[in-house]
Enzyme design. Structure first.
Site, PDB file in Angstrom:
ATOM      1  CB  CYS A   7      17.298  23.116 -50.975  1.00  0.00           C
ATOM      2  SG  CYS A   7      17.360  21.543 -49.515  1.00  0.00           S
TER       3      CYS A   7
ATOM      4  NE  ARG B  57      14.384  28.133 -52.490  1.00  0.00           N
ATOM      5  CZ  ARG B  57      13.562  28.687 -52.313  1.00  0.00           C
ATOM      6  NH1 ARG B  57      13.143  29.375 -52.858  1.00  0.00           N
ATOM      7  NH2 ARG B  57      12.650  27.430 -52.399  1.00  0.00           N
TER       8      ARG B  57
ATOM      9  CD1 TRP C 273      18.123  25.374 -43.566  1.00  0.00           C
ATOM     10  CD2 TRP C 273      16.475  23.537 -43.654  1.00  0.00           C
ATOM     11  NE1 TRP C 273      17.032  25.044 -42.219  1.00  0.00           N
ATOM     12  CE2 TRP C 273      16.404  23.989 -42.066  1.00  0.00           C
ATOM     13  CE3 TRP C 273      16.166  22.088 -43.705  1.00  0.00           C
ATOM     14  CZ2 TRP C 273      15.994  23.945 -40.836  1.00  0.00           C
ATOM     15  CZ3 TRP C 273      15.151  22.000 -42.189  1.00  0.00           C
ATOM     16  CH2 TRP C 273      14.905  22.557 -41.094  1.00  0.00           C
TER      17      TRP C 273
ATOM     18  CG  ASN D  13      13.204  22.716 -52.101  1.00  0.00           C
ATOM     19  OD1 ASN D  13      14.058  22.076 -51.013  1.00  0.00           O
ATOM     20  ND2 ASN D  13      12.737  23.293 -53.057  1.00  0.00           N
ATOM     21  N   GLY D  14      13.198  18.937 -51.474  1.00  0.00           N
ATOM     22  CA  GLY D  14      12.023  18.233 -50.847  1.00  0.00           C
ATOM     23  C   GLY D  14      12.573  16.486 -50.482  1.00  0.00           C
TER      24      GLY D  14
ATOM     25  CD  GLU E 168       7.874  38.587 -35.660  1.00  0.00           C
ATOM     26  OE1 GLU E 168       7.382  38.136 -35.628  1.00  0.00           O
ATOM     27  OE2 GLU E 168       8.645  39.094 -36.947  1.00  0.00           O
TER      28      GLU E 168
ATOM     29  CE  LYS F  53      12.920  38.309 -36.799  1.00  0.00           C
ATOM     30  NZ  LYS F  53      11.029  37.955 -37.150  1.00  0.00           N
TER      31      LYS F  53
ATOM     32  CD  GLU G 271      12.964  34.200 -37.412  1.00  0.00           C
ATOM     33  OE1 GLU G 271      12.657  33.909 -37.803  1.00  0.00           O
ATOM     34  OE2 GLU G 271      13.126  35.785 -36.872  1.00  0.00           O
TER      35      GLU G 271
ATOM     36  CG  HIS H  71      -0.542  34.363 -13.665  1.00  0.00           C
ATOM     37  ND1 HIS H  71      -1.394  34.060 -12.722  1.00  0.00           N
ATOM     38  CD2 HIS H  71      -1.003  35.648 -14.429  1.00  0.00           C
ATOM     39  CE1 HIS H  71      -2.417  34.684 -12.001  1.00  0.00           C
ATOM     40  NE2 HIS H  71      -2.488  35.601 -13.792  1.00  0.00           N
TER      41      HIS H  71
ATOM     42  CE  LYS I  93      12.612  35.779 -46.021  1.00  0.00           C
ATOM     43  NZ  LYS I  93      11.913  36.234 -44.617  1.00  0.00           N
TER      44      LYS I  93
HETATM   45  C1  G6P Z   1      10.967  30.188 -41.772  1.00  0.00           C
HETATM   46  C2  G6P Z   1      10.998  31.559 -41.831  1.00  0.00           C
HETATM   47  C3  G6P Z   1      10.404  32.658 -40.853  1.00  0.00           C
HETATM   48  C4  G6P Z   1       8.897  32.713 -41.661  1.00  0.00           C
HETATM   49  C5  G6P Z   1       8.483  31.365 -41.427  1.00  0.00           C
HETATM   50  C6  G6P Z   1       6.752  30.935 -42.338  1.00  0.00           C
HETATM   51  O1  G6P Z   1      10.300  30.078 -40.329  1.00  0.00           O
HETATM   52  O2  G6P Z   1      12.884  31.284 -41.740  1.00  0.00           O
HETATM   53  O3  G6P Z   1      10.712  33.689 -41.305  1.00  0.00           O
HETATM   54  O4  G6P Z   1       8.237  33.495 -40.715  1.00  0.00           O
HETATM   55  O5  G6P Z   1       9.420  30.060 -42.289  1.00  0.00           O
HETATM   56  O6  G6P Z   1       7.278  31.420 -43.469  1.00  0.00           O
HETATM   57  P1  G6P Z   1       6.580  31.579 -44.565  1.00  0.00           P
HETATM   58  O7  G6P Z   1       6.656  31.941 -45.371  1.00  0.00           O
HETATM   59  O8  G6P Z   1       5.370  31.064 -44.721  1.00  0.00           O
HETATM   60  O9  G6P Z   1       5.839  33.277 -44.316  1.00  0.00           O
END
Ligand code: G6P
Length: 611
Positions: free
Chosen positions: A2, A27, A75, A101-102, A484, A488, A491, A507, A606
């Site tokens: 948000c 956001r 969001w 936002n919250g 990671e 990616k 996501e 395993h 984000k």
């Molecule tokens: C969200 C984002 C990720 C990020 C994670 C942690 O899930 O989509 O890309 O890695 O939050 O965010 P931060 O800002 O704490 O690194």
């Protein structure tokens, strides 16, 4: 998660608010809305499900002269994304409007109370409670007092903006657990969740502190504490962020731009920190705590998402260079697990945004247990940067793409710097320190070399993009990279992908291998090369399709596999900074081929400011 923005000033508020929403769309992007005080001093609200363009289309039909307003990009948490649940929300008489936002944790009991007082609700959101509470208290009070009274009843988090037709050209802003930045320039004030929505107007900003509330007009700002009423002098500072940094600069997507920025962002992360004279690293931000780290019995690193993968690499690096035991904990687990924090435990929190709710809660829990807590953040002045005892900034520059790329490599770089510094305080020799520093300086050019192989990666992605399951395998330092890489792909391509330590494959996951399950294997010429070659053979024997990330010049792997992405050689602990690049590029290309919205993947945000 948000984004909120408010404006009061000489310009047409609608234009400023929309521009700000667009900058903060990363956001949250399931719905958006705007509420303005028009020239007749009425509140006009327009809200739309879907991306901000839908809101713009709805607004374009009409003209709204206005100089004060608030807006929101959402969001969803409480209530599905639709026009009604979108913010802003209004009171029964449409005299007060808010964006939030919250989360309001005690919204059920407050709603029952307000219903008993005759308030009418239209949405399923928790936010609507706040505006009705304000309405309830506004009966006998001025608006500021009413907002304070309402917020005292709320359990949860808020970045909140309020406008009222009874208080024209004024915005009330309050903060608890969600960030708010106020920008000031000639005859205008802008308040937003982050500075990216402000910097096209001014670089003079003020970060509202936890528990603070501000009454803002074009010329004036009064800040006090919601609970104690203590008054604070407003102190604006100059921020170092440019418009260019937060625009696409000719790239099709922010993610692509950020992938390509990595040579530069890593240079910025290491700038001024390499001390060649002493074969060590300078990290001035944590100077005061360096001996606590050196003598720690245990370091706990806590984070979420991509930052957690960087944390895992931090464990490998610090244990390898400095011989200090490191534990890595998901922030969401740490906060509820009653973690063991002893006298000599140091906690490090990693967060790109510095606003992730779970990481913030983990920090508070560590502090309650008297730990020293250090932060590794990208966003200057963010909550985590401010609540930790000290920290190391990543200096990666603003990251807008929801899938983190350059923040990850800068986080790993910071951890590498920290590990070398701690290593030098223990048994690492001057020569080894210097050797590592010199190699680190070469990493940006080596990344550039990988970025030049985009054509080959595009070709490879065309073979891969229709598959629905992927396996990512790596060992040692490249195991967190496999995790990671898989994240990616999940996501932004919505493809099921699993990251695994290559040897663990036998395993369980080996049962999944067939010619429909591509396996991306990081097989570099390092100390465990022979072992990973054996793992590749195990996959090939089961007709699996292996795509390998290999070291330039490795003929053996070239003779075994058709699909190989070569990367330059480097020291084993630094290899993740290179091996992650082709994996980021593959995810990007696959998402583009699948015609997906790379920068705004579904269901994600984000910055996740709720638990
Ligand atoms: C969200 C984002 C990720 C990020 C994670 C942690 O899930 O989509 O890309 O890695 O939050 O965010 P931060 O800002 O704490 O690194």
């Amino acid at each position: 998660m948000c984004g909120i923005i408010g404006y009061t000033g000489k310009k047409n508020s609608v234009e400023v608010l929309i521009e700000g929403l667009k900058r903060m769309e990363y956001r949250g992007y399931d719905s958006s809305g705007i509420a303005i005080l028009n020239d007749n001093n009425e509140i006009v609200t327009i809200k739309k499900k879907g991306e901000i363009q839908k809101l713009i289309n709805a607004i374009n039909d009409r003209k709204y002269p206005s100089h004060t307003g608030i807006a929101h990009t959402r969001w969803a948490t409480h209530g599905e994304p639709n026009d009604i649940n979108a913010h802003p929300h209004s009171d029964c008489k449409n005299e007060i409007s808010i964006v939030h936002n919250g989360i309001v944790e005690n919204f059920k009991s407050l709603k029952d109370y307000l219903l008993s007082k005759g308030h009418k609700f239209v949405s399923e959101t928790d936010t609507e409670i706040i505006v009705h509470l304000i309405e309830e208290f506004a009966e006998d009070n001025d608006l500021l007092t009413a907002v304070k009274k309402a917020l005292k009843k709320i359990k949860g988090t808020y970045g909140l903006l309020v406008i009222s037709k009874k208080l024209p050209n004024t915005i009330i802003a309050a903060r608890m657990g969600s960030p708010l930045v106020i920008g000031k320039s000639d005859k205008q004030m802008i308040i937003a969740s982050d500075a990216s929505a402000i910097i096209s107007h001014t670089n003079q900003v003020l970060y509202l502190e936890e528990g603070e509330i501000a009454e803002i007009t074009v010329n004036d700002i009064n800040i006090s504490n919601i609970f104690s009423n203590h008054i604070t002098d407003p102190k604006f500072i100059e921020i170092d962020m440019t418009l260019e940094q937060i625009e696409k600069g000719g790239y099709e997507h922010f993610m692509l731009k950020e992938i390509y920025e990595q040579p530069e962002s890593i240079r910025n992360t290491i700038r001024g920190r390499l001390d060649k004279t002493n074969g060590t690293i300078r990290l001035n931000g944590i100077k005061k705590y360096i001996n606590d780290l050196k003598d720690a019995d245990r370091i706990i690193i806590t984070a979420c998402g991509t930052s957690w993968h960087a944390a895992l690499l931090g464990k490998y690096l610090i244990e390898n260079f400095a011989n200090i035991p490191v534990e890595v904990d998901y922030a969401s687990e740490f906060r509820y697990r009653n973690p063991i924090v002893r006298k000599n435990t140091v906690v490090i929190a990693i967060s790109q945004s510095g606003e992730t709710a779970d990481t913030i809660a983990a920090i508070y829990e560590a502090k309650r247990k008297n730990a020293i807590v250090l932060g590794i953040c990208n966003v200057i002045g963010s909550t985590i940067a401010r609540i930790t005892d000290a920290g190391i900034y990543m200096h990666a520059g603003p990251e807008i793409g929801v899938a983190s790329t350059k923040a990850f490599t800068s986080q790993v770089t910071v951890l590498l710097l920290l590990a070398i510094l701690l290593g030098r305080k223990h048994h690492m020799s001057f020569d080894e320190g210097l050797h590592l520093i010199k190699e680190l300086e070469k990493i940006p050019d080596k990344i550039n070399e990988i970025l030049n192989s985009r054509k080959y990666i595009q070709k490879l992605s065309k073979q891969l993009y229709k598959h629905t399951n992927f396996l990512y395998l790596g060992r040692g330092f490249n195991y967190p990279v496999a995790l990671e890489g898989a994240l990616k792909l999940k996501e932004i391509s919505y493809i099921h992908a699993e990251g695994y330590p290559a040897a663990e494959m036998k395993h369980g996951p080996i049962a999944l291998i067939d010619d429909n399950m591509p396996a991306l294997v990081i097989a570099l010429k390092d100390s465990i090369y022979e072992k990973i070659i054996t793992n590749i053979k195990e996959i090939k024997a089961r007709k699996g399709h292996v795509i390998s990330i290999a070291t330039k010049g490795d003929k053996e792997i070239g003779s075994m596999l058709k699909d190989v992405i070569y990367i330059p050689d480097t020291f084993e602990p630094m290899a993740p900074l290179l091996s992650i690049i082709p994996l980021q590029m593959i995810s990007y290309e696959i998402a583009v081929l699948r015609k997906l919205d790379v920068d705004k993947p579904r269901n994600l945000a984000k910055s996740v400011t709720v638990e």
